[in-house]
Scaffold this active site. Structure first.
Site: not given
Ligand code: MIC
Ligand code: SF4
Length: 756
Positions: A646, A160, A449, A644, A95-96
């Site tokens: 990550r 995540d 976010r 995140s 998805d990302h």
């Molecule tokens: C996000 O919303 O910041 C992400 C991308 O979903 C991350 C995960 C990532 O860094 O791949 C998260 O929230 O954990």
């Molecule tokens: Fe994707 Fe993270 Fe955004 Fe949710 S918050 S849509 S999991 S990038």
């Protein structure tokens, strides 16, 4: 059926006895969060009461979920653990990595073309090790989990931070780094510090323009981005019961934005309705038999102050719609008070885009309420001033919304329907060709976010978070300070019209439908499946284990960077264009800390390389120190690593030779990620000592040889003029975690244990 009914049945069958045992050791009524935690103890039935906020406890989660950007590293690590199959039901979701630019069909194809190697890798690893794979276009991890796997009272972890979304269905669902997921998939316990509990009592009922999103936007204002750290937030009260299950999901989703470990709601009718509508009436039948255990005890909710560490009360009758932002999700403004605030802060009042969807707000109900506003605009002769972009959360929601004409209402306003994927929520929005030099502007979105550059890479984009219906209204008006409750708009005939409050359907009357949900089941026997990683690849790289600790004090270390102010995982390991290197540690390390603000001079990605005295980019300086055999440290401010899950944000500095990250305070997931990767994650015992660190200092750990739980460490700071400061550092390492540090990483320890 993709979900595991036998697992759920077995869990519910064991629940009453486990709760009784826990009640006995606690000797008092229990919150829902406690019930879920105590029924998932790795050791079985409870034999002792844990100290909230203090005891490290081993748990046995029911499931694991991963998304493409984190699954690569998680699965590269799992491949090293020496197992043939995952020990608990697990899924991975593509998805990302899919951009939002031209619209769903073209973007999806381009996403597949560009990321083919990674998707093939994920698909084959999943096939081999018994992991369900949700293909590109199937949807966003958390929406797919809510629709298919989440169940009341369950416990899951996901790589995540928004895994917490599943709290909407009464789970304890926690975001973790890939290394934690590897432990659980390898059949080991998952460790968590027993959380503190925050109770949120919701009275009254949502009405008019106010949505579940506004509950969490309000909670974020009250608790701020770090107020939930180390806590589970449990919502209860008549207001909670009056809300839809997916609305509860939105609230839990954004619990990540207040740093909470997770959030949850008790089992109620909204969850029954949702489970039934998503084809899981068997789960309802089973859950109904243990319903009393799937919510907190009455006594707890009547006397919350006695049982929670903190209690907040929100009256839904009087709650106003909110707009939170820019740049941080806890900066709340009630709709109606925006004009002065925006003018005082110089926030652009013209809104250029309204984005609806993401894992946070892409349910059928969300789309239908926002669509009701879009439809009104057309019916009342209004044109939209801002552009619209829609990201449905899953193919099931998209297909049903299209069938029911919801998407058409947005298309009538020339909206672009993007792929069922993260897209603009994670810097995968092809809005500009040169985002760095793009103009100052405002956007509104229903995501979670809004850190700088998060959506489109443009540091001058002011992003405001709101409910989908409010995003629709604001986008149509084109004004950040538009208040649909009081203000009118002028239509194409010059007549003033007002928008009526949104209305929507919680669930589709005709039921959900989907042609191809995008799920790929793993092979029964994966032993013949081959996983190929091309050694020449720029996207994937097999991992080389980190070096174990040599048993000596770390001495002669240099400062890589002293980060000032907010330093989220986006600052440490940026997403957007860098998502392509998430499976290649060496390549992605070129983004290490490039967004962090240097406390000396305030620049980003500019530090002085003490070996040459010259200015350098952060990753280049780190590589230079590493090549010279000089250890480095990173110093940071409060809530370091917020955002995140990550683990790249921990692995990159580790790979580049950083030995310790010393900050005023940490965000939970990041702190664990550092520990797992064999890094020292430490906090100043005395916050002011942060100020003692100078750019050209040398650092010596003097008592690392006696590293032990609960004992402070001492750092000797030698300044360039020869003067010295001794600084005390706190840490939260337990015995086992010290073992990770000594072995070089948690994974090194698993491998050692597997081989012995
Ligand atoms: C996000 O919303 O910041 C992400 C991308 O979903 C991350 C995960 C990532 O860094 O791949 C998260 O929230 O954990
Ligand atoms: Fe994707 Fe993270 Fe955004 Fe949710 S918050 S849509 S999991 S990038």
């Amino acid at each position: 059926m993709v979900f595991d009914l036998d697992m759920i049945r077995a869990y519910y069958a064991g629940m009453p006895a486990k709760i009784e045992a826990a009640r006995k050791v606690l000797g008092r009524p229990m919150t829902l969060a406690e019930k879920i935690l105590y029924t998932h103890l790795w050791s079985g039935e409870a034999t002792e009461a844990f100290e909230r906020g203090n005891s490290y406890v081993e748990f046995a989660p029911d499931r694991v979920a991963m998304q493409d950007a984190t699954a690569q590293m998680a699965l590269l690590q799992f491949m090293q653990a020496g197992k043939t199959k995952v020990a608990v039901p697990s899924t991975a979701h593509a998805d990302h990595l899919i951009q939002a630019r031209l619209g769903a069909t073209k973007d999806l194809q381009e996403g597949i073309n560009k990321n083919n190697e990674v998707f093939n890798f994920l698909s084959s690893v999943c096939d081999k090790y018994g992991i369900g794979f949700w293909k590109p276009g199937a949807g966003i991890i958390h929406q797919v989990v809510l629709e298919n796997y989440a169940f009341p009272g369950g416990m899951m972890i996901g790589t995540d931070s928004h895994t917490v979304n599943a709290g909407g269905l009464g789970m304890v669902a926690v975001g973790v780094g890939g290394a934690d997921a590897v432990d659980v998939m390898a059949g080991m316990a998952w460790e968590l510090k027993f959380p503190k509990l925050i109770g949120v009592k919701l009275t009254g009922k949502l009405n008019g323009w106010t949505a579940p999103k506004d509950v969490i936007l309000k909670v974020a204002e009250i608790l701020t981005v770090k107020g939930g750290t180390g806590c589970i937030v449990e919502y209860f009260g008549e207001g909670a019961e009056s809300m839809s299950c997916t609305g509860k999901g939105t609230i839990c989703n954004m619990g990540a934005e207040i740093g909470a470990t997770t959030s949850t709601f008790g089992y109620d009718d909204s969850m029954r309705r949702y489970l039934n509508a998503t084809g899981r009436s068997e789960v309802v039948e089973l859950a109904d038999q243990v319903a009393e255990h799937l919510t907190g005890d009455n006594e707890v909710y009547s006397n919350p102050e006695k049982y929670f560490d903190q209690v907040i009360e929100i009256d839904l009758d009087t709650l106003m719609p909110h707009l939170n932002g820019p740049f941080t999700p806890d900066l709340a403004t009630e709709v109606g008070s925006m004009t002065e605030k925006a003018e005082a802060n110089d926030w652009p009042l013209d809104v250029e885009w309204g984005l609806i969807g993401s894992c946070t707000n892409s349910s059928y109900e969300d789309l239908s309420r926002a669509a009701s506003i879009a439809k009104q605009a057309v019916d009342k002769g209004l044109k939209t001033k801002a552009q619209f972009g829609i990201n449905p959360g899953s193919e099931q929601v998209r297909y049903t919304a299209e069938r029911d004409g919801l998407l058409k209402h947005f298309e009538d306003l020339d909206a672009t329907i993007f792929t069922n994927a993260c897209g603009p929520c994670i810097g995968q929005w092809g809005r500009y060709s040169d985002p760095k030099n793009a103009p100052k502007n405002s956007i509104v979105h229903s995501f979670n976010r809004n850190f700088a550059k998060r959506a489109d890479g443009n540091p001058n984009t002011h992003a405001f978070v709101a409910s989908p219906e409010m995003v629709a209204a604001i986008a149509i008006s084109g004004r950040l300070d538009f208040n649909p409750i009081t203000d009118t708009l002028v239509n194409k005939d010059g007549i003033e019209v007002k928008l009526d409050p949104p209305h929507g359907e919680e669930l589709p009357t005709k039921g959900f439908a989907v042609e191809d949900n995008g799920y790929q089941a793993p092979a029964e026997d994966g032993s013949k499946v081959e996983v190929i990683v091309n050694p020449e690849s720029s996207r994937l790289q097999l991992l080389t284990p980190f070096e174990p600790w040599d048993g000596k004090n770390i001495t002669g270390a240099k400062l890589l960077i002293k980060a000032e102010g907010k330093c989220t995982t986006d600052h440490i390991s940026m997403a957007g264009p860098w998502l392509r290197y998430r499976g290649h540690l060496d390549n992605i390390s070129n983004n290490c800390l490039i967004g962090a603000v240097n406390a000396f001079g305030g620049a980003t990605n500019e530090v002085v390389n003490q070996l040459t005295g010259e200015k350098s980019e952060v990753p280049a300086a780190a590589r230079a120190y590493k090549a010279a055999g000089i250890p480095t440290i990173v110093v940071g401010d409060h809530n370091y690593g917020e955002g995140s899950s990550r683990e790249h944000a921990a692995m990159e500095p580790r790979h580049l030779g950083v030995r310790a990250v010393i900050v005023k305070s940490f965000a939970r997931i990041h702190e664990t990620n550092l520990k797992k990767q064999g890094m020292l994650g430490l906090t100043f015992a005395n916050e002011e000592d942060y100020d003692k660190v100078r750019e050209d200092d040398t650092f010596n750990f003097v008592d690392l040889e006696s590293f032990a739980p609960g004992v402070q460490l001492t750092l000797e700071i030698v300044h360039a003029d020869g003067s010295k400061d001794d600084v005390k550092l706190n840490h939260t390492y337990n015995e086992q975690q010290i073992g990770w540090f000594k072995a070089g990483s948690a994974l090194n320890l698993i491998k050692k244990q597997n081989n012995s």
